[in-house]
Design a protein around this motif. Sequence first.
Motif, PDB file in Angstrom:
ATOM      1  N   THR A   1       0.835  -1.199   0.000  1.00 41.05           N
ATOM      2  CA  THR A   1       0.000   0.000   0.000  1.00 41.05           C
ATOM      3  C   THR A   1       0.872   1.253   0.000  1.00 41.05           C
ATOM      4  N   ALA A   2       0.222   2.405  -0.104  1.00 36.40           N
ATOM      5  CA  ALA A   2       0.965   3.669  -0.155  1.00 36.40           C
ATOM      6  C   ALA A   2       1.696   3.934   1.157  1.00 36.40           C
ATOM      7  N   ALA A   3       1.100   3.581   2.287  1.00 37.05           N
ATOM      8  CA  ALA A   3       1.751   3.803   3.581  1.00 37.05           C
ATOM      9  C   ALA A   3       3.039   2.996   3.691  1.00 37.05           C
ATOM     10  N   VAL A   4       3.024   1.761   3.214  1.00 34.60           N
ATOM     11  CA  VAL A   4       4.232   0.925   3.256  1.00 34.60           C
ATOM     12  C   VAL A   4       5.280   1.456   2.285  1.00 34.60           C
ATOM     13  N   ALA A   5       4.853   1.927   1.129  1.00 35.49           N
ATOM     14  CA  ALA A   5       5.806   2.493   0.163  1.00 35.49           C
ATOM     15  C   ALA A   5       6.509   3.717   0.740  1.00 35.49           C
ATOM     16  N   LEU A   6       5.765   4.566   1.450  1.00 38.46           N
ATOM     17  CA  LEU A   6       6.385   5.728   2.090  1.00 38.46           C
ATOM     18  C   LEU A   6       7.360   5.304   3.175  1.00 38.46           C
ATOM     19  N   GLN A   7       6.996   4.307   3.959  1.00 42.00           N
ATOM     20  CA  GLN A   7       7.890   3.850   5.026  1.00 42.00           C
ATOM     21  C   GLN A   7       9.185   3.274   4.462  1.00 42.00           C
ATOM     22  N   ILE A   8       9.084   2.476   3.426  1.00 40.14           N
ATOM     23  CA  ILE A   8      10.278   1.885   2.812  1.00 40.14           C
ATOM     24  C   ILE A   8      11.153   2.970   2.194  1.00 40.14           C
ATOM     25  N   PHE A   9      10.547   3.941   1.539  1.00 45.33           N
ATOM     26  CA  PHE A   9      11.324   5.019   0.930  1.00 45.33           C
ATOM     27  C   PHE A   9      12.037   5.854   1.990  1.00 45.33           C
ATOM     28  N   ALA A  10      11.363   6.162   3.097  1.00 50.92           N
ATOM     29  CA  ALA A  10      11.991   6.950   4.157  1.00 50.92           C
ATOM     30  C   ALA A  10      13.121   6.180   4.819  1.00 50.92           C
ATOM     31  N   THR A  11      12.932   4.876   5.016  1.00 46.53           N
ATOM     32  CA  THR A  11      13.971   4.070   5.659  1.00 46.53           C
ATOM     33  C   THR A  11      15.186   3.906   4.764  1.00 46.53           C
ATOM     34  N   SER A  12      14.956   3.730   3.476  1.00 47.26           N
ATOM     35  CA  SER A  12      16.067   3.503   2.551  1.00 47.26           C
ATOM     36  C   SER A  12      16.904   4.754   2.304  1.00 47.26           C
ATOM     37  N   THR A  13      16.361   5.927   2.533  1.00 45.28           N
ATOM     38  CA  THR A  13      17.096   7.168   2.274  1.00 45.28           C
ATOM     39  C   THR A  13      17.661   7.812   3.535  1.00 45.28           C
ATOM     40  N   GLU A  14      17.469   7.184   4.693  1.00 42.49           N
ATOM     41  CA  GLU A  14      17.977   7.792   5.928  1.00 42.49           C
ATOM     42  C   GLU A  14      19.495   7.779   5.995  1.00 42.49           C
ATOM     43  N   GLY A  15      20.119   6.788   5.405  1.00 44.85           N
ATOM     44  CA  GLY A  15      21.573   6.691   5.499  1.00 44.85           C
ATOM     45  C   GLY A  15      22.314   7.537   4.493  1.00 44.85           C
ATOM     46  N   GLY A  16      21.611   8.237   3.611  1.00 40.61           N
ATOM     47  CA  GLY A  16      22.270   9.041   2.593  1.00 40.61           C
ATOM     48  C   GLY A  16      22.840  10.332   3.161  1.00 40.61           C
ATOM     49  N   ALA A  17      23.677  10.983   2.346  1.00 40.22           N
ATOM     50  CA  ALA A  17      24.268  12.249   2.781  1.00 40.22           C
ATOM     51  C   ALA A  17      23.188  13.310   2.961  1.00 40.22           C
ATOM     52  N   VAL A  18      22.281  13.408   2.018  1.00 36.60           N
ATOM     53  CA  VAL A  18      21.161  14.349   2.088  1.00 36.60           C
ATOM     54  C   VAL A  18      19.882  13.564   1.815  1.00 36.60           C
ATOM     55  N   PRO A  19      19.086  13.276   2.830  1.00 38.29           N
ATOM     56  CA  PRO A  19      17.826  12.550   2.601  1.00 38.29           C
ATOM     57  C   PRO A  19      16.906  13.327   1.677  1.00 38.29           C
ATOM     58  N   TYR A  20      16.045  12.598   1.005  1.00 38.57           N
ATOM     59  CA  TYR A  20      15.126  13.209   0.054  1.00 38.57           C
ATOM     60  C   TYR A  20      13.910  13.760   0.791  1.00 38.57           C
ATOM     61  N   TYR A  21      14.153  14.864   1.523  1.00 39.67           N
ATOM     62  CA  TYR A  21      13.062  15.444   2.306  1.00 39.67           C
ATOM     63  C   TYR A  21      11.954  15.986   1.416  1.00 39.67           C
ATOM     64  N   GLY A  22      12.328  16.607   0.303  1.00 42.53           N
ATOM     65  CA  GLY A  22      11.329  17.181  -0.577  1.00 42.53           C
ATOM     66  C   GLY A  22      10.394  16.135  -1.146  1.00 42.53           C
ATOM     67  N   GLN A  23      10.939  14.997  -1.563  1.00 47.69           N
ATOM     68  CA  GLN A  23      10.095  13.925  -2.095  1.00 47.69           C
ATOM     69  C   GLN A  23       9.239  13.290  -1.007  1.00 47.69           C
ATOM     70  N   MET A  24       9.780  13.210   0.203  1.00 50.44           N
ATOM     71  CA  MET A  24       8.984  12.680   1.308  1.00 50.44           C
ATOM     72  C   MET A  24       7.773  13.563   1.581  1.00 50.44           C
TER      73      MET A  24
END
Length: 307
Positions: free
Chosen positions: A252-275
Amino acid sequence: MSATLDVPVIQAPHEVDRPGSRQQKEVTRLLPTWLLGVVIAALCAFVLLPLLYIFLASVNSDLSVARGDFWPEAFTFENYSKIWTSVGLANGLANSVVVAGSTAVVSAALAVATAYVLVRYEFRGRLTMLRGLLALQSIPGTLLLLPVFVLYSSAATYLKIQIIGTHWGLFLTYLTFALPFSTWVMVTYLRGLPKELEEAARIDGASNLGILTRIILPLSWPGIIVSGIFAFLLGWNDVLFASIMTRPESQTAAVALQIFATSTEGGAVPYYGQMMASALVCAAPVVILYLFFQKYLVGGLTAGGVK
């Protein structure tokens, strides 16, 4: 000789304050006008300021949001075009609409029929069922996560029926939690409907099914919409069961958002705008739903409060 008659002068009685009149409003008002305005402004700011920040962050660059900039240096809507590929939001929204929408429709339909039987008929175990509906609301859903998962896994092992990872398996899960609340909402609403309408229909020869479809349903739309919307929100906002009971193609959309937020936390600059853009897109259907059915929600939620 003329006689004079003293006609008594009838004084007009004082105007009685009618319910809802200006005099009564001034008497029953709890707060002064200026203080009421301050409270309303504070509540609106409490709700709207976070939404404003989310919107400004969604049209800002990730680096500016990471720096803590509130106002964007340049407005851009690239984040809204990127989320359909990076987050996989299209597939998630489609799955959420299918699962949550079917849960809302089926839950509301079953709740009307069940509540009609519980309200209009006397039978053994009726009070026990009504109390059981309330008792089911007090059980946290997290306690049932493992039993439900084991039950569905056993069905795949012994009955050769694959439930986990399918849309209808998630639909059954949400229906289990939504149906007790929807039924209780409809029980409260149907108690306020007059029985004389049903008695008149029976005299005209209407059957039980005819009374339910031709009289109860047209008069119960506010309660039906309230129960359906709450069931829809249950399936739309859930992350716990959806993350366990789905596969990548059925997420579902809620799970897709959770996976996207978790996968981008370790990056240099998280994708805050897309979140932030994804959060606004996922919240838009619920807001539109509330605005469209607002008049029914008010009538359905206040039903049964005044007898």
